[in-house]
Write a protein that holds these residues in place. Sequence first.
Motif, mmCIF file in Angstrom:
data_model
loop_
_atom_site.group_PDB
_atom_site.id
_atom_site.type_symbol
_atom_site.label_atom_id
_atom_site.label_comp_id
_atom_site.label_asym_id
_atom_site.label_seq_id
_atom_site.Cartn_x
_atom_site.Cartn_y
_atom_site.Cartn_z
ATOM 1 N N SER A 138 8.997 42.578 -2.676
ATOM 2 C CA SER A 138 8.179 43.682 -2.165
ATOM 3 C C SER A 138 8.782 44.290 -0.912
ATOM 4 O O SER A 138 8.851 45.523 -0.773
ATOM 5 N N VAL A 139 9.214 43.441 0.004
ATOM 6 C CA VAL A 139 9.766 43.930 1.273
ATOM 7 C C VAL A 139 11.073 44.685 1.047
ATOM 8 O O VAL A 139 11.274 45.788 1.565
ATOM 9 N N ILE A 140 11.958 44.117 0.266
ATOM 10 C CA ILE A 140 13.261 44.750 0.035
ATOM 11 C C ILE A 140 13.109 46.043 -0.764
ATOM 12 O O ILE A 140 13.749 47.058 -0.464
ATOM 13 N N ARG A 141 12.251 46.032 -1.767
ATOM 14 C CA ARG A 141 12.051 47.237 -2.576
ATOM 15 C C ARG A 141 11.411 48.362 -1.758
ATOM 16 O O ARG A 141 11.687 49.539 -1.999
ATOM 17 N N ALA A 142 10.574 48.014 -0.788
ATOM 18 C CA ALA A 142 9.978 49.051 0.064
ATOM 19 C C ALA A 142 11.072 49.866 0.753
ATOM 20 O O ALA A 142 10.942 51.089 0.926
ATOM 21 N N LYS A 143 12.153 49.204 1.116
ATOM 22 C CA LYS A 143 13.272 49.896 1.753
ATOM 23 C C LYS A 143 14.222 50.503 0.729
ATOM 24 O O LYS A 143 14.545 51.692 0.789
ATOM 25 N N GLU A 144 14.681 49.692 -0.209
ATOM 26 C CA GLU A 144 15.760 50.106 -1.105
ATOM 27 C C GLU A 144 15.309 51.090 -2.183
ATOM 28 O O GLU A 144 16.089 51.936 -2.615
ATOM 29 N N VAL A 145 14.057 50.979 -2.631
ATOM 30 C CA VAL A 145 13.557 51.859 -3.689
ATOM 31 C C VAL A 145 12.688 52.976 -3.119
ATOM 32 O O VAL A 145 12.840 54.154 -3.489
ATOM 33 N N PHE A 146 11.801 52.635 -2.199
ATOM 34 C CA PHE A 146 10.844 53.614 -1.696
ATOM 35 C C PHE A 146 11.267 54.241 -0.363
ATOM 36 O O PHE A 146 10.536 55.059 0.197
ATOM 37 N N GLY A 147 12.417 53.858 0.154
ATOM 38 C CA GLY A 147 13.010 54.527 1.300
ATOM 39 C C GLY A 147 12.320 54.312 2.629
ATOM 40 O O GLY A 147 12.485 55.108 3.561
ATOM 41 N N GLN A 148 11.575 53.220 2.774
ATOM 42 C CA GLN A 148 10.829 52.964 4.005
ATOM 43 C C GLN A 148 11.605 52.016 4.921
ATOM 44 O O GLN A 148 11.762 50.839 4.626
ATOM 45 N N GLU A 149 12.071 52.553 6.042
ATOM 46 C CA GLU A 149 12.818 51.753 7.011
ATOM 47 C C GLU A 149 11.886 51.032 7.990
ATOM 48 O O GLU A 149 12.318 50.169 8.746
ATOM 49 N N SER A 150 10.612 51.424 7.984
ATOM 50 C CA SER A 150 9.628 50.805 8.875
ATOM 51 C C SER A 150 8.258 50.898 8.220
ATOM 52 O O SER A 150 7.966 51.863 7.504
ATOM 53 N N ALA A 167 11.590 41.133 6.577
ATOM 54 C CA ALA A 167 11.920 42.512 6.943
ATOM 55 C C ALA A 167 12.937 42.549 8.079
ATOM 56 O O ALA A 167 13.924 43.295 8.023
ATOM 57 N N GLY A 168 12.701 41.756 9.109
ATOM 58 C CA GLY A 168 13.617 41.735 10.239
ATOM 59 C C GLY A 168 15.020 41.345 9.838
ATOM 60 O O GLY A 168 16.006 41.910 10.327
ATOM 61 N N PRO A 212 16.258 41.305 -5.402
ATOM 62 C CA PRO A 212 14.982 41.397 -6.131
ATOM 63 C C PRO A 212 15.211 41.363 -7.634
ATOM 64 O O PRO A 212 16.312 41.682 -8.114
ATOM 65 N N HIS A 213 14.187 41.021 -8.384
ATOM 66 C CA HIS A 213 14.305 41.005 -9.841
ATOM 67 C C HIS A 213 14.737 42.374 -10.366
ATOM 68 O O HIS A 213 15.535 42.474 -11.290
ATOM 69 N N PHE A 214 14.169 43.447 -9.786
ATOM 70 C CA PHE A 214 14.519 44.804 -10.185
ATOM 71 C C PHE A 214 14.662 45.669 -8.952
ATOM 72 O O PHE A 214 13.964 45.473 -7.954
ATOM 73 N N LEU A 215 15.555 46.648 -9.018
ATOM 74 C CA LEU A 215 15.626 47.697 -8.001
ATOM 75 C C LEU A 215 15.325 49.017 -8.681
ATOM 76 O O LEU A 215 14.185 49.393 -8.818
ATOM 77 N N GLY A 216 16.341 49.739 -9.150
ATOM 78 C CA GLY A 216 16.059 50.972 -9.874
ATOM 79 C C GLY A 216 16.285 52.209 -9.024
ATOM 80 O O GLY A 216 16.740 52.136 -7.878
ATOM 81 N N GLU A 217 15.907 53.361 -9.591
ATOM 82 C CA GLU A 217 16.121 54.650 -8.931
ATOM 83 C C GLU A 217 15.165 54.802 -7.737
ATOM 84 O O GLU A 217 14.041 54.305 -7.758
ATOM 85 N N PRO A 218 15.631 55.533 -6.707
ATOM 86 C CA PRO A 218 14.759 55.778 -5.535
ATOM 87 C C PRO A 218 13.496 56.533 -5.925
ATOM 88 O O PRO A 218 13.504 57.393 -6.811
#
Length: 222
Positions: A138-150, A167-168, A212-218
């Motif tokens: 969840s944490v990694i996908r928030a950044k890598e897929v959904f573009g959230q740096e914070s 996250a840190g 993560p199990h899956f990443l995918g398109e942004p």
Amino acid sequence: MVFVEFNDRMRSRRIIRGIIISAFLLLAGIIYCNVRISSYSKGRLYDSPTDIPHYHTALLLGTSPVGRFGGPNAFFIARINATAELYEAGKVDRILVSGDNRHKNYNEPQAMKQALMEKGIPEDIIFLDYAGFRTYDSVIRAKEVFGQESFIVVSQQFHTERAVFIAGKKGIDAVGYNANDVRFRSGGIITHVREWGARCKVFLDLLFGKKPHFLGEPIDIG
């Protein structure tokens, strides 16, 4: 015969000593992982919506609406209430719900979205991550897929501590908003005990660079 018995006794003592040392090292490792994660998150967790700074996005960590023994899940209810508090206080603009949807009859994100909407939160600010199978994902996908740096992580304190730590380590500016703990309600103690192992696994995931199990398109959430 005496010599054989002596050797057997010495072998037994070595085995017992090895078991004791192994148990001690295991316990020390568990304690280290738990203390390290808790200490890292100090100063990054909040209990009141008036104290927490504004962030664009809240990352709501998923759980089932149904508890371990079939009744309502107190963890679920508390997380929904906490997220609604942040929204009502004007502390977030978007809500990313990340949870497990590994088969069609089990959909944590959709259940949480429905509960949030029942709290008066507009549908158009709620976004769903169906591949948040683990907190790490969840944490990694928030950044890598959904573009959230914070973002603000919303869950119970034991959970937000672990998510903020992850996250840190992944270069994300994250704080945690603690939902009410339900340690002594149905299934609460079991969940807290499982957390000890989950914290140890975080260090292994980070050490070996697990993905993560899956990443995918942004996916753009604004």
